[in-house]
Design a protein around this motif. Sequence first.
Motif, PDB file in Angstrom:
ATOM      1  N   TRP A  53       0.820  -1.214   0.000  1.00  0.00           N
ATOM      2  CA  TRP A  53       0.000   0.000   0.000  1.00  0.00           C
ATOM      3  C   TRP A  53       0.855   1.265   0.000  1.00  0.00           C
ATOM      4  CZ3 TRP A  53       0.320   3.726   3.727  1.00  0.00           C
ATOM      5  CH2 TRP A  53       0.985   3.400   4.914  1.00  0.00           C
ATOM      6  N   PHE A  54       2.020   1.215   0.692  1.00  0.00           N
ATOM      7  CA  PHE A  54       2.868   2.408   0.748  1.00  0.00           C
ATOM      8  C   PHE A  54       3.515   2.677  -0.613  1.00  0.00           C
ATOM      9  CE2 PHE A  54       6.904   4.605   1.841  1.00  0.00           C
ATOM     10  CZ  PHE A  54       6.348   5.750   2.399  1.00  0.00           C
ATOM     11  N   ASN A  55       4.040   1.613  -1.267  1.00  0.00           N
ATOM     12  CA  ASN A  55       4.628   1.791  -2.604  1.00  0.00           C
ATOM     13  C   ASN A  55       3.585   2.236  -3.610  1.00  0.00           C
ATOM     14  OD1 ASN A  55       7.142   1.122  -1.725  1.00  0.00           O
ATOM     15  ND2 ASN A  55       7.163  -0.952  -2.575  1.00  0.00           N
ATOM     16  N   THR A  56       2.365   1.727  -3.475  1.00  0.00           N
ATOM     17  CA  THR A  56       1.289   2.157  -4.383  1.00  0.00           C
ATOM     18  C   THR A  56       1.002   3.639  -4.213  1.00  0.00           C
ATOM     19  OG1 THR A  56       0.297  -0.049  -4.294  1.00  0.00           O
ATOM     20  CG2 THR A  56      -1.114   1.766  -5.010  1.00  0.00           C
ATOM     21  N   LEU A  57       0.975   4.088  -2.954  1.00  0.00           N
ATOM     22  CA  LEU A  57       0.730   5.508  -2.693  1.00  0.00           C
ATOM     23  C   LEU A  57       1.850   6.376  -3.278  1.00  0.00           C
ATOM     24  CD1 LEU A  57      -1.168   7.511  -1.250  1.00  0.00           C
ATOM     25  CD2 LEU A  57       0.259   7.249   0.787  1.00  0.00           C
ATOM     26  N   LEU A  58       3.116   5.935  -3.096  1.00  0.00           N
ATOM     27  CA  LEU A  58       4.240   6.684  -3.653  1.00  0.00           C
ATOM     28  C   LEU A  58       4.196   6.706  -5.173  1.00  0.00           C
ATOM     29  CD1 LEU A  58       7.270   5.587  -1.410  1.00  0.00           C
ATOM     30  CD2 LEU A  58       6.082   7.775  -1.409  1.00  0.00           C
ATOM     31  N   THR A  59       3.820   5.582  -5.786  1.00  0.00           N
ATOM     32  CA  THR A  59       3.738   5.524  -7.247  1.00  0.00           C
ATOM     33  C   THR A  59       2.691   6.486  -7.779  1.00  0.00           C
ATOM     34  OG1 THR A  59       4.473   3.221  -7.275  1.00  0.00           O
ATOM     35  CG2 THR A  59       3.263   4.012  -9.199  1.00  0.00           C
ATOM     36  N   LEU A  60       1.521   6.512  -7.158  1.00  0.00           N
ATOM     37  CA  LEU A  60       0.460   7.408  -7.619  1.00  0.00           C
ATOM     38  C   LEU A  60       0.854   8.868  -7.432  1.00  0.00           C
ATOM     39  CD1 LEU A  60      -2.684   5.496  -6.285  1.00  0.00           C
ATOM     40  CD2 LEU A  60      -1.807   5.594  -8.637  1.00  0.00           C
ATOM     41  N   ALA A  61       1.505   9.174  -6.304  1.00  0.00           N
ATOM     42  CA  ALA A  61       1.942  10.554  -6.077  1.00  0.00           C
ATOM     43  C   ALA A  61       3.014  10.959  -7.091  1.00  0.00           C
ATOM     44  CB  ALA A  61       2.486  10.703  -4.655  1.00  0.00           C
ATOM     45  N   SER A  62       3.949  10.031  -7.392  1.00  0.00           N
ATOM     46  CA  SER A  62       4.994  10.328  -8.386  1.00  0.00           C
ATOM     47  C   SER A  62       4.400  10.535  -9.764  1.00  0.00           C
ATOM     48  CB  SER A  62       6.022   9.198  -8.412  1.00  0.00           C
ATOM     49  OG  SER A  62       6.629   9.015  -7.151  1.00  0.00           O
ATOM     50  N   LEU A  63       3.424   9.712 -10.138  1.00  0.00           N
ATOM     51  CA  LEU A  63       2.766   9.882 -11.441  1.00  0.00           C
ATOM     52  C   LEU A  63       2.060  11.223 -11.531  1.00  0.00           C
ATOM     53  CD1 LEU A  63       1.298   6.304 -12.041  1.00  0.00           C
ATOM     54  CD2 LEU A  63       3.224   7.385 -13.226  1.00  0.00           C
ATOM     55  N   ALA A  64       1.461  11.670 -10.413  1.00  0.00           N
ATOM     56  CA  ALA A  64       0.790  12.973 -10.415  1.00  0.00           C
ATOM     57  C   ALA A  64       1.795  14.097 -10.618  1.00  0.00           C
ATOM     58  CB  ALA A  64       0.015  13.156  -9.116  1.00  0.00           C
ATOM     59  N   VAL A  65       2.953  13.997  -9.949  1.00  0.00           N
ATOM     60  CA  VAL A  65       3.984  15.028 -10.096  1.00  0.00           C
ATOM     61  C   VAL A  65       4.515  15.037 -11.525  1.00  0.00           C
ATOM     62  CG1 VAL A  65       6.290  15.729  -9.368  1.00  0.00           C
ATOM     63  CG2 VAL A  65       4.622  14.988  -7.660  1.00  0.00           C
ATOM     64  N   VAL A  66       4.794  13.841 -12.079  1.00  0.00           N
ATOM     65  CA  VAL A  66       5.292  13.755 -13.458  1.00  0.00           C
ATOM     66  C   VAL A  66       4.293  14.337 -14.436  1.00  0.00           C
ATOM     67  CG1 VAL A  66       5.916  12.148 -15.303  1.00  0.00           C
ATOM     68  CG2 VAL A  66       6.809  11.796 -13.005  1.00  0.00           C
ATOM     69  N   TYR A  67       3.009  14.031 -14.246  1.00  0.00           N
ATOM     70  CA  TYR A  67       1.983  14.575 -15.132  1.00  0.00           C
ATOM     71  C   TYR A  67       1.923  16.095 -15.035  1.00  0.00           C
ATOM     72  CZ  TYR A  67      -2.583  15.856 -16.940  1.00  0.00           C
ATOM     73  OH  TYR A  67      -3.587  16.462 -17.639  1.00  0.00           O
ATOM     74  N   TYR A  68       2.027  16.620 -13.811  1.00  0.00           N
ATOM     75  CA  TYR A  68       1.970  18.070 -13.622  1.00  0.00           C
ATOM     76  C   TYR A  68       3.146  18.759 -14.310  1.00  0.00           C
ATOM     77  CZ  TYR A  68       2.183  22.585 -11.253  1.00  0.00           C
ATOM     78  OH  TYR A  68       2.262  23.924 -10.989  1.00  0.00           O
ATOM     79  N   VAL A  69       4.337  18.173 -14.176  1.00  0.00           N
ATOM     80  CA  VAL A  69       5.530  18.766 -14.795  1.00  0.00           C
ATOM     81  C   VAL A  69       5.443  18.695 -16.315  1.00  0.00           C
ATOM     82  CG1 VAL A  69       8.024  18.531 -15.050  1.00  0.00           C
ATOM     83  CG2 VAL A  69       6.975  18.306 -12.788  1.00  0.00           C
ATOM     84  N   LEU A  70       5.082  17.520 -16.837  1.00  0.00           N
ATOM     85  CA  LEU A  70       5.002  17.373 -18.296  1.00  0.00           C
ATOM     86  C   LEU A  70       3.896  18.251 -18.889  1.00  0.00           C
ATOM     87  CD1 LEU A  70       5.541  13.533 -18.795  1.00  0.00           C
ATOM     88  CD2 LEU A  70       7.173  15.391 -19.131  1.00  0.00           C
ATOM     89  N   ALA A  71       2.789  18.386 -18.168  1.00  0.00           N
ATOM     90  CA  ALA A  71       1.698  19.226 -18.667  1.00  0.00           C
ATOM     91  C   ALA A  71       2.127  20.681 -18.796  1.00  0.00           C
ATOM     92  CB  ALA A  71       0.491  19.118 -17.745  1.00  0.00           C
ATOM     93  N   ALA A  72       3.102  21.102 -17.978  1.00  0.00           N
ATOM     94  CA  ALA A  72       3.585  22.477 -18.061  1.00  0.00           C
ATOM     95  C   ALA A  72       4.717  22.621 -19.078  1.00  0.00           C
ATOM     96  CB  ALA A  72       4.056  22.937 -16.681  1.00  0.00           C
ATOM     97  N   ILE A  73       5.582  21.590 -19.209  1.00  0.00           N
ATOM     98  CA  ILE A  73       6.776  21.714 -20.041  1.00  0.00           C
ATOM     99  C   ILE A  73       6.496  21.392 -21.502  1.00  0.00           C
ATOM    100  CG2 ILE A  73       9.059  20.711 -20.462  1.00  0.00           C
ATOM    101  CD1 ILE A  73       9.458  20.468 -17.503  1.00  0.00           C
TER     102      ILE A  73
END
Length: 436
Positions: free
Chosen positions: A36-56
């Motif tokens: 559950w902890f790795n799943t939470l980290l994965t989802l949070a990382s995907l959100a950050v990556v999406y936010y960065v790519l959506a801006a760049i």
Amino acid sequence: MTDVSFVRTEMLPEQAPPPTAAGAIGWARQNLFSGWFNTLLTLASLAVVYYVLAAIVPWILSPTFSGTSLSQCREMLAAAGQEAGHGGGACWGVIRERWIQLMFGFYPNHLYWRPIAAFVLLAVALAPILFSDKVPAKLIWFSAAYPFIFPWLLWGGTVWGPLSAAGGFVIGFLVYRFVSQSMSELLGLIGGVLAALIWWLLLSGIAVSALDSILPLGLEPVESRKFGGFMLSITIGIVAIACSLPLGIVMALGRQSDLMIVKYLCVGFIEFIRGVPLITLLFVASTLLNIFMPPGTNFDIILRVLIMVTLFATAYMAEVIRGGLAALPKGQYEGADSLGLTYWQAQRLIIMPQALKISIPGIVSTFIGVFKDTTLVSIIGLLDPLGLSNAIRADANWNGIVWELYGFIALLFFVFCFGMSRYSMYLERKLQTGHR
């Protein structure tokens, strides 16, 4: 009692693993969603990556490659529904218009073939050094001649200049062979160095002038002030890297020498250079060196920078190699003594190959640092890529451009540094002899 034992006479066919345990799904479950902890980290990382790519990504893909000024780029972005600047779209017209200047500085247009040829030949010269098992061994002779071809192509002038410089090494080697065979190896080394210096400082100029008056052959000269852009950074980086490694080996050996004068000279040089910022040495090269030269002496500014950057890199390289020498077990030195090898034979055949292999990560890190430090030459008026970016932004058409220029420069530096890092890892794998 009835015997119910059974022995199978044929093998069952292999069954495919469960779909959730193999392939991309299995890899994701094992590495990304194993709990559950790795799943939470994965989802949070995907959100950050999406936010960065959506801006760049929209900023990078802006339709402004044909723009001829910042105002025109803004008009093109407004027509496409994007906002100009950091939060909207990039103005790539500046790269399209000025990339030649960022690469070559103010080098004459009709002579671009010379730096291009110099860097293409550099790859040929490096091939037998970097990939000795994949290229013809005889190509090493071209690698030995390239240090004299490289400056001649870039600066031009008479062909007798580089030939005379090469002649100094030939004279020094012949004197070394003669004296070492008749007297001692140390005296031969000293005599060879002195003979080469006498030739370069006193006789070379006379020989070049005489030969040039008899048979004038050469290329159109180019002033050092016209050098700039990545051509200047690569030139300084290549020379500093190529010269600092052998000089660093000599300094590391000198620091461990039993001769007191040699040891303390090397220690003093290393500690002084490492204790002084590179920018200070560059200011010395730019302003103070000419004070100590005879009146009327023309000491080329790039040559002064090359000397200072090389000395700076040498001090750090010496400490990296000294660490490799210190990591060798004492038995390696004792084994070399038991074989009856001389000091230089032991260093060449046993000690130094192992020390250099141990020091590969540190050596390449020093190389990368030296290459990135070439941007400091903009402080003393040389137009490296960063210096040229300031000149480009001073143009009224491109006043206000920042991210595009710095991003392009950063990308090119990253390509070179990443290549050196990958080669370092390849060399470590190639030379790995132990067990992991």
